[in-house]
Each structure stands twice: as structure tokens, then as C-alpha cells.
Motif scaffolding. Structure first.
Motif, mmCIF file in Angstrom:
data_model
loop_
_atom_site.group_PDB
_atom_site.id
_atom_site.type_symbol
_atom_site.label_atom_id
_atom_site.label_comp_id
_atom_site.label_asym_id
_atom_site.label_seq_id
_atom_site.Cartn_x
_atom_site.Cartn_y
_atom_site.Cartn_z
ATOM 1 N N SER A 11 0.882 -1.183 0.000
ATOM 2 C CA SER A 11 0.000 0.000 0.000
ATOM 3 C C SER A 11 0.917 1.230 0.000
ATOM 4 C CB SER A 11 -0.877 0.017 1.265
ATOM 5 O OG SER A 11 -0.107 0.436 2.390
ATOM 6 N N ARG A 12 0.308 2.399 0.146
ATOM 7 C CA ARG A 12 1.139 3.605 0.227
ATOM 8 C C ARG A 12 1.990 3.635 1.502
ATOM 9 N NH1 ARG A 12 -3.639 5.078 -2.254
ATOM 10 N NH2 ARG A 12 -3.586 6.552 -4.000
ATOM 11 N N ALA A 13 1.746 2.707 2.427
ATOM 12 C CA ALA A 13 2.627 2.604 3.605
ATOM 13 C C ALA A 13 4.052 2.229 3.182
ATOM 14 C CB ALA A 13 2.065 1.587 4.599
ATOM 15 N N ALA A 14 4.194 1.720 1.944
ATOM 16 C CA ALA A 14 5.543 1.427 1.443
ATOM 17 C C ALA A 14 6.444 2.665 1.526
ATOM 18 C CB ALA A 14 5.464 0.932 0.009
ATOM 19 N N ARG A 15 5.836 3.857 1.440
ATOM 20 C CA ARG A 15 6.658 5.095 1.421
ATOM 21 C C ARG A 15 7.367 5.325 2.751
ATOM 22 N NH1 ARG A 15 1.839 8.075 -2.079
ATOM 23 N NH2 ARG A 15 2.142 6.714 -3.876
ATOM 24 N N PRO A 16 6.635 5.432 3.883
ATOM 25 C CA PRO A 16 7.376 5.564 5.149
ATOM 26 C C PRO A 16 8.191 4.321 5.492
ATOM 27 C CG PRO A 16 4.991 5.418 5.552
ATOM 28 C CD PRO A 16 5.184 5.628 4.074
ATOM 29 N N LEU A 32 -1.632 -3.416 8.966
ATOM 30 C CA LEU A 32 -3.081 -3.461 8.696
ATOM 31 C C LEU A 32 -3.356 -3.466 7.202
ATOM 32 C CD1 LEU A 32 -4.656 -0.674 10.945
ATOM 33 C CD2 LEU A 32 -4.082 -3.013 11.544
ATOM 34 N N PRO A 33 -4.294 -4.288 6.752
ATOM 35 C CA PRO A 33 -4.729 -4.197 5.353
ATOM 36 C C PRO A 33 -5.672 -3.018 5.181
ATOM 37 C CG PRO A 33 -5.993 -5.892 6.486
ATOM 38 C CD PRO A 33 -5.029 -5.335 7.500
ATOM 39 N N TYR A 34 -5.838 -2.566 3.950
ATOM 40 C CA TYR A 34 -6.766 -1.452 3.730
ATOM 41 C C TYR A 34 -8.157 -1.944 3.344
ATOM 42 C CZ TYR A 34 -4.936 -2.086 -1.019
ATOM 43 O OH TYR A 34 -4.517 -2.624 -2.210
ATOM 44 N N PRO A 49 -8.769 9.896 11.189
ATOM 45 C CA PRO A 49 -10.210 9.968 10.928
ATOM 46 C C PRO A 49 -10.574 9.790 9.455
ATOM 47 C CG PRO A 49 -9.349 12.083 11.697
ATOM 48 C CD PRO A 49 -8.219 11.110 11.765
ATOM 49 N N ASN A 50 -9.582 9.853 8.558
ATOM 50 C CA ASN A 50 -9.839 9.573 7.145
ATOM 51 C C ASN A 50 -9.996 8.071 6.891
ATOM 52 O OD1 ASN A 50 -9.354 12.341 5.897
ATOM 53 N ND2 ASN A 50 -7.446 12.045 7.025
ATOM 54 N N GLY A 51 -9.597 7.255 7.859
ATOM 55 C CA GLY A 51 -9.723 5.815 7.677
ATOM 56 C C GLY A 51 -8.786 5.255 6.625
ATOM 57 N N ARG A 52 -7.599 5.820 6.521
ATOM 58 C CA ARG A 52 -6.655 5.386 5.482
ATOM 59 C C ARG A 52 -5.294 5.067 6.089
ATOM 60 N NH1 ARG A 52 -8.819 8.852 0.820
ATOM 61 N NH2 ARG A 52 -10.737 7.681 0.571
ATOM 62 N N ILE A 53 -4.585 4.178 5.406
ATOM 63 C CA ILE A 53 -3.192 3.935 5.744
ATOM 64 C C ILE A 53 -2.334 4.626 4.686
ATOM 65 C CG2 ILE A 53 -3.487 1.803 7.044
ATOM 66 C CD1 ILE A 53 -2.939 0.261 4.406
ATOM 67 N N TRP A 64 -0.383 11.320 9.367
ATOM 68 C CA TRP A 64 -0.960 10.569 8.252
ATOM 69 C C TRP A 64 -0.716 11.336 6.969
ATOM 70 C CZ3 TRP A 64 -4.770 14.087 7.222
ATOM 71 C CH2 TRP A 64 -5.560 14.588 8.270
ATOM 72 N N GLU A 65 -1.086 10.731 5.859
ATOM 73 C CA GLU A 65 -0.686 11.123 4.501
ATOM 74 C C GLU A 65 0.735 10.565 4.259
ATOM 75 O OE1 GLU A 65 -2.027 12.339 1.716
ATOM 76 O OE2 GLU A 65 -3.935 12.266 2.736
#
Ligand SMILES: N[C@@H](CCC(=O)N[C@@H](CS)C(=O)NCC(=O)O)C(=O)O
Length: 213
Positions: A11-16, A32-34, A49-53, A64-65
Motif C-alpha cells: 500500500s502507500r505505507a511502502a513510502r514511510p 493493517l490491510p486497507y 479519521p480519514n480511515g486510510r493507511i 498521516w498522509e
């Protein structure tokens, strides 16, 4: 351990995660999966609160972001013998910020369309014309990057920085876009070098094992 990174590596968690690996940080990976509701629990929504990873929790500092997470880690963990991924001066800071924002505003939407319709979705659900359109639309921004890379090895400061993570993590989605890469050989060569780095390869392994779980 006080640093937690939330989000599967696929997921975009790959970035951090990529930045954390480059810096050799100790962190807890809450993979966590999305899909499936894990990002809709009250506990997770209290973090984002955006509910995103992804989300970072650095001893109570919540970020976040994905690009903000990557930029935060580079700045927060500079020094102490670690490679310098953050800016060393304002000129580098200008490059790091402009290229990182450029990647999300000028490239990410089309890169995601290519990834979905060219690579990820089951073949019967793909619309090849959308993958082709995404490649065409990415040509103009990628030509801008091509020109920048014609006279330098990396995006900022003459060395690998968090700007390369931010931009290469978006363009990794179009790594297999043959037409686009053929039109931008410096981008292709730079992307290949970035994605070959052991830190990114480690994240790819994490992403591969999370898909098998
Ligand atoms: N702009 C956000 C986008 C985050 C995002 O869309 N993450 C996806 C996974 S890559 C997600 O959590 N999707 C679940 C959902 O939207 O419900 C960022 O870069 O962090």
C-alpha cells in the motif's frame, strides 16, 4: 519501541517503510490491510479519521498522509550517523518539497490508473484503454522529470534523498509502462536505480509476504 508504522507494505505505507529501512530505524510494523474493515475501527479512526493507511505514531506524534509520513521520518531521524535523506540546506529543501508534491499532484492519479488497469486487476476487469490513456497523460509530467534528470543523478542535492523515495514510490506503479519508459530513458534508469536499493527491495519482500498472508 516508540515508533509505529501502520499499514501493509502492499500500500502507500511502502513510502514511510522505505524511509525507515533506508535510515535503519527500529519500528513496530502494524501491517493493517486497507480492505476488510481494519481501518474503520474506532481505534484506527482515532489515529486517522480519514480511515486510510499509512499512519505513523512517533511516541504520540501522529502523522498521516504517506508523503507527510516519509518527509517527517527523514527530518525527525536525521543525524546520529544515519544517511542524510532530509535537506541539508534550503535549496535542497525546495527541491525535496516541490518534487514530492509534484509526484502526488501531477502523477499519482494516472499512475494508479495504470497500476489498476495495466497490472493489478484481474484481466477480465481491466480496461486496457484506461491504462493506455494513463500512459499518455503521464508523458507531459514525466518529460519534465526527464529534463531534470538529464544533468543529475538524483532529484535533490546530488545524492539519494527522501524526494527520490516520494517520487519513485509513485512511479514504481508505472515501472512496467513500456511506452512511457521508452520516451523517458533518464527517468527509467533513475527509477531502476532507486527501486534496486536494498531498502526498497526489503519493502517489496514485506509486501509480497503480506499478500500471501
Ligand atoms: N493520500 C493518502 C491516500 C491514502 C490511501 O488511499 N490509502 C489506501 C491504501 S494505499 C487506503 O487506506 N485505502 C482504504 C480506504 O480508502 O478505505 C496518502 O497518501 O496517505
Amino acid at each position: 519501541m516508540t515508533l509505529k508504522i501502520y499499514g501493509t507494505a502492499a500500500s502507500r505505507a511502502a513510502r514511510p517503510l522505505w524511509v525507515a529501512q533506508e535510515l535503519g530505524l527500529e519500528y513496530e510494523h502494524m501491517a493493517l490491510p486497507y480492505l476488510g474493515g481494519a481501518t474503520r475501527t474506532p481505534e484506527f479512526l482515532a489515529l486517522n479519521p480519514n480511515g486510510r493507511i499509512p499512519v505513523l505514531d512517533d511516541d504520540g506524534i501522529i502523522v498521516w498522509e504517506s508523503m507527510a509520513c516519509a518527509l517527517y521520518l527523514a527530518e525527525r531521524f536525521k543525524g546520529e550517523g544515519r544517511p542524510l535523506l532530509a535537506a541539508a540546506n534550503f535549496s535542497e529543501q525546495a527541491d525535496i518539497l516541490r518534487w514530492s508534491f509534484w509526484a502526488v499532484t501531477e502523477c499519482e492519479k494516472e499512475a494508479l490508473a495504470f497500476l489498476m488497469h495495466g497490472v493489478l486487476m484481474p484481466p477480465e476487469r481491466r480496461k486496457p484503454e484506461l491504462a493506455a490513456l494513463a500512459q499518455r497523460r503521464l508523458l507531459a509530467p514525466l518529460r519534465v522529470l526527464e529534463q531534470h534528470l538529464q544533468s543529475r543523478p538524483y532529484l535533490a542535492g546530488g545524492r539519494f534523498t527522501v524526494a527520490d523515495v516520494c517520487v519513485a514510490s509513485v512511479l514504481a506503479w508505472v515501472e512496467s509502462a513500456g511506452e512511457l519508459m521508452a520516451a523517458c530513458p533518464c527517468v527509467e534508469e533513475w527509477l531502476r536505480r532507486c527501486l534496486a536499493r536494498p531498502a526498497f527491495q526489503a519493502v517489496r519482500v514485506m509486501a509480497g509476504s503480506s499478500k500471501r498472508d
